[in-house]
Design an enzyme around this catalytic site. Structure first.
Site, PDB file in Angstrom:
ATOM      1  N   TYR A 186      -8.354   5.557 -12.533  1.00  0.00           N
ATOM      2  CA  TYR A 186      -6.873   5.483 -11.686  1.00  0.00           C
ATOM      3  C   TYR A 186      -7.382   6.767 -11.665  1.00  0.00           C
ATOM      4  O   TYR A 186      -7.633   7.922 -12.142  1.00  0.00           O
ATOM      5  CB  TYR A 186      -5.714   5.435 -11.398  1.00  0.00           C
ATOM      6  CG  TYR A 186      -4.787   5.736 -10.791  1.00  0.00           C
ATOM      7  CD1 TYR A 186      -4.771   4.888  -9.784  1.00  0.00           C
ATOM      8  CD2 TYR A 186      -3.903   6.742 -10.931  1.00  0.00           C
ATOM      9  CE1 TYR A 186      -4.014   4.870  -9.201  1.00  0.00           C
ATOM     10  CE2 TYR A 186      -3.090   6.868  -9.805  1.00  0.00           C
ATOM     11  CZ  TYR A 186      -2.527   5.796  -9.117  1.00  0.00           C
ATOM     12  OH  TYR A 186      -2.019   5.809  -8.629  1.00  0.00           O
ATOM     13  N   ASN A 205       0.419   6.385   3.164  1.00  0.00           N
ATOM     14  CA  ASN A 205      -0.049   7.866   3.424  1.00  0.00           C
ATOM     15  C   ASN A 205       0.932   7.830   5.087  1.00  0.00           C
ATOM     16  O   ASN A 205       1.134   6.654   5.445  1.00  0.00           O
ATOM     17  CB  ASN A 205      -0.879   8.806   3.432  1.00  0.00           C
ATOM     18  CG  ASN A 205      -1.413  10.470   4.160  1.00  0.00           C
ATOM     19  OD1 ASN A 205      -0.764  10.903   5.269  1.00  0.00           O
ATOM     20  ND2 ASN A 205      -0.878  11.676   3.493  1.00  0.00           N
ATOM     21  N   GLN A 246      -3.170   5.099  -5.108  1.00  0.00           N
ATOM     22  CA  GLN A 246      -3.302   4.010  -4.782  1.00  0.00           C
ATOM     23  C   GLN A 246      -3.942   3.113  -3.876  1.00  0.00           C
ATOM     24  O   GLN A 246      -4.298   2.649  -3.842  1.00  0.00           O
ATOM     25  CB  GLN A 246      -2.248   3.220  -5.408  1.00  0.00           C
ATOM     26  CG  GLN A 246      -1.315   2.403  -5.398  1.00  0.00           C
ATOM     27  CD  GLN A 246      -1.389   1.481  -4.327  1.00  0.00           C
ATOM     28  OE1 GLN A 246      -0.867   2.360  -2.714  1.00  0.00           O
ATOM     29  NE2 GLN A 246      -0.778   0.197  -4.259  1.00  0.00           N
ATOM     30  N   GLU A 247      -3.598   3.971  -2.644  1.00  0.00           N
ATOM     31  CA  GLU A 247      -3.922   3.938  -0.893  1.00  0.00           C
ATOM     32  C   GLU A 247      -5.726   3.946  -1.005  1.00  0.00           C
ATOM     33  O   GLU A 247      -6.280   2.889  -0.714  1.00  0.00           O
ATOM     34  CB  GLU A 247      -3.507   4.963  -0.277  1.00  0.00           C
ATOM     35  CG  GLU A 247      -3.568   4.117   1.238  1.00  0.00           C
ATOM     36  CD  GLU A 247      -3.100   4.735   2.341  1.00  0.00           C
ATOM     37  OE1 GLU A 247      -2.596   4.512   3.398  1.00  0.00           O
ATOM     38  OE2 GLU A 247      -2.301   5.816   2.204  1.00  0.00           O
ATOM     39  N   GLU A 248      -6.107   5.377  -1.304  1.00  0.00           N
ATOM     40  CA  GLU A 248      -6.862   5.446  -1.448  1.00  0.00           C
ATOM     41  C   GLU A 248      -8.685   4.309  -1.711  1.00  0.00           C
ATOM     42  O   GLU A 248      -9.372   4.046  -1.654  1.00  0.00           O
ATOM     43  CB  GLU A 248      -7.941   6.829  -1.529  1.00  0.00           C
ATOM     44  CG  GLU A 248      -7.027   7.754  -1.013  1.00  0.00           C
ATOM     45  CD  GLU A 248      -6.091   8.529  -1.283  1.00  0.00           C
ATOM     46  OE1 GLU A 248      -5.065   9.800  -0.868  1.00  0.00           O
ATOM     47  OE2 GLU A 248      -4.853   7.994  -2.685  1.00  0.00           O
ATOM     48  N   ASP A 285       1.212  -1.302   0.177  1.00  0.00           N
ATOM     49  CA  ASP A 285       0.023  -0.064  -0.103  1.00  0.00           C
ATOM     50  C   ASP A 285       1.027   1.344  -0.457  1.00  0.00           C
ATOM     51  O   ASP A 285       1.776   1.328   1.284  1.00  0.00           O
ATOM     52  CB  ASP A 285      -1.101   0.059   1.736  1.00  0.00           C
ATOM     53  CG  ASP A 285      -1.782   1.438   1.718  1.00  0.00           C
ATOM     54  OD1 ASP A 285      -1.719   2.024   0.869  1.00  0.00           O
ATOM     55  OD2 ASP A 285      -2.580   1.850   2.736  1.00  0.00           O
TER      56      ASP A 285
END
Length: 579
Positions: A348, A293, A307-309, A290
């Site tokens: 994305y 943040n 990517q993380e969200e 991941d």
């Protein structure tokens, strides 16, 4: 927490709270300030007005009259008022956001079904939250053999406190219902570096500046609740804070100093490049990175959509970790095992779109966790030129190593890293020695269609090792759980993709992982990543040797002695599209 009156004591058994003693008091007390529940005589309960409102909601719109987004937002405001929050009402943007989504954007038939079938079951989950939590704490007490000494009940896993919390998917669903209704107290979260957890921020962001990707994020969350309210999953999810102690005297692997990397004789693990596909779609049982943040989840509950969200939207159970996991320090990572994926998607960032249901067929382990392993590691943000300096390189590789390292292999590390104190620790000396060994060697890099000859007269930074070095190789009996990753810390974070790829490779190899599968997402500067890694592997470089080359490159870059990318500097005859 306020003590309840004798009248409330009589009511608490009717408020879905238990009547037994909770022995895990330290765990419970650490998280209690961040829960909307009251505690008395070791029993958890909702205030009476909240119970009455939730019971009405659980009976459906014919009883509660909540049949629209506008009425839902008012009901949420009333619930928050019953909890005596200092700011009782939602912002106007949040109020309009609930109305916009459920009354205007959601098809009418779907909206009717949501308020008749889904919302009542979410309210019932909230009514059951006290008993679900009490059952959770009691089960941990009764467990004869916990996972390890760091395994705890739900608690605040504060910075520099390694630990693992195992939650049932049903308890997570109740916690996420609490987040949907925005009932978690927010007063103390900032002071303890906890991220946002209430969902009203997500709806406020939808209304404040409408974007279709934001609507799709909410669709993922709504779909999750539709699924779990139809059929509650019965598995478990673990959340672990991993820490490399800064104290050199601590038990276990401590935060590595430069010598740890300079002197490493470990071989580099196999490296496979994937130009297409997504990290979450890989079929191996692997640790999926991941690109996190510092605050777990990043902008998942705000306007973030990278990517993380995205991962937090398609695997919403990840959001539960935001309740009790404060921000990560440089020597920390967060590993989550067992989350279920519920949604498909395309695109994305601004092109992100929810594209329907996803059925997760991953196997489960002995703890009832799906074999989906996600490791959150946060890279330096906007490092600019300083990312080439040894201090930043060390920070990034130690961050990745913290995430990739498996503490179950600690004994192997004790056997491996008994350094000779008399060995030279200077990077320049190590690189010089390597060059002297190889000065007269001629080496060939063979690509898919082209052969590059590197001769004695080539620049010194082309030199590589051509003899075999004996080093530890993982036993065949170890679990084959590799690393699946991509352009960590690049894009919006501003990291150098070539350096980040090599850093992750070094960390995975040092962590004794059997392979690294790297998704380039067709990034131009990584077009020759496959050629470069195959060339390095063919000449059997160790972790230490590649690390030393990267540190020397960084030094030259900072001094202005080179302006090319790392691959071009390392292998000038390879066209890296990064002159």
């Amino acid at each position: 927490m306020e003590n309840d009156t004798s009248t409330e004591k009589k009511k608490k058994k009717n408020s879905h709270g238990g009547d037994g003693e909770l022995e895990s008091e330290d765990d419970l007390k650490s998280i209690l300030p961040y829960l909307p529940l009251h505690l008395c005589s070791s029993s958890l309960f909702w205030p009476s007005p909240v119970v009455e409102a939730l019971r009405a909601l659980s009976l459906g719109p014919h009883h509660s009259n909540v049949r629209s987004g506008q009425l839902l937002s008012l009901a949420i405001s009333d619930l928050r008022s019953s909890l005596n929050y200092s700011s009782t009402s939602l912002s106007s943007s949040a109020l309009h956001g609930y109305s916009l989504f459920f009354d205007d954007l959601m098809p009418r038939a779907d909206s009717v079904k949501w308020f008749e079938e889904v919302l009542p079951k979410m309210a019932l989950l909230l009514l059951n939250l006290p008993s679900l939590l009490e059952t959770h704490y009691r089960r941990h007490q009764q467990q004869q053999q916990p996972l390890d000494s760091n395994t705890t009940c739900l608690r605040l896993l504060d910075s520099q406190q390694p630990g693992l919390v195992l939650l049932s998917q049903e308890l997570i669903a109740a916690l996420l219902s609490c987040a949907f209704f925005s009932l978690f107290p927010a007063a103390n979260r900032g002071a303890t570096y906890l991220p946002t957890i209430n969902f009203h921020h997500l709806f406020a962001s939808l209304y404040g500046c409408y974007e279709e990707y934001q609507e799709s994020k909410i669709k993922c969350i709504v779909h999750y609740f539709e699924r779990v309210c139809l059929c509650m999953p019965t598995g478990n999810v673990s959340f672990e804070r991993k820490v490399l102690p800064l104290d050199r005297r601590a038990v276990g692997i401590s935060y590595p100093k430069p010598d740890f990397w300079i002197k490493s004789d470990l071989p580099l693990c196999p490296f496979e490049v994937q130009r297409s596909g997504l990290i979450e779609d890989q079929v191996h049982e692997a640790l999926e990175v991941d690109f996190a943040n510092q605050y777990l989840g990043g902008g998942a509950l705000h306007r973030g959509c990278v990517q993380e969200e995205i991962r937090f939207m398609i695997n919403p159970e990840l959001v539960a970790g935001m309740l009790f996991l404060p921000s990560m320090a440089d020597n920390e990572a967060i590993e989550v095992v067992g989350t279920e994926r519920f949604s498909n998607y395309t695109g994305y960032a601004s092109s992100f779109r929810f594209s329907g249901d996803y059925v997760d067929h991953k196997d489960t382990d002995s703890l009832g966790r799906r074999k989906t392993r996600i490791i959150a590691i946060d890279a330096l943000c906007s490092p600019g030129m300083r990312q080439h300096g040894s201090e930043c390189l060390l920070r990034e590789i130690n961050k990745a190593f913290c995430g990739f390292f498996d503490m179950s292999k600690y004994q192997q590390y004790q056997d491996l890293f008994q350094y000779d104190e008399h060995r030279e620790s200077d990077v320049d000396f190590a690189v010089k020695k390597l060059r002297e060994q190889l000065r007269n060697d001629a080496m060939t890099l063979e690509g898919p269609s082209t052969s590059y000859q590197i001769t004695e007269g080539a620049p010194e930074n082309q030199l590589n090792q051509c003899h075999h070095k004996k080093a530890f190789r993982p036993s065949q009996h170890q679990e084959e759980i590799g690393i699946v990753t991509g352009n960590w810390g690049c894009g919006a974070f501003g990291g150098d993709p070539q350096l980040k790829a090599i850093i992750q490779w070094l960390a995975a190899s040092q962590a004794l992982r059997p392979f690294i599968l790297y998704h380039t997402f067709r990034l131009e500067t990584l077009e020759v990543l496959d050629q470069v890694t195959r060339w390095i592997i063919s000449h059997e470089w160790t972790v230490g040797e590649l690390w030393n080359m990267m540190v020397e490159y960084g030094s030259k870059r900072l001094k202005g002695e080179t302006r090319v990318g790392f691959f071009s500097w390392l292998l000038p005859l390879v066209d890296s599209n990064d002159a």
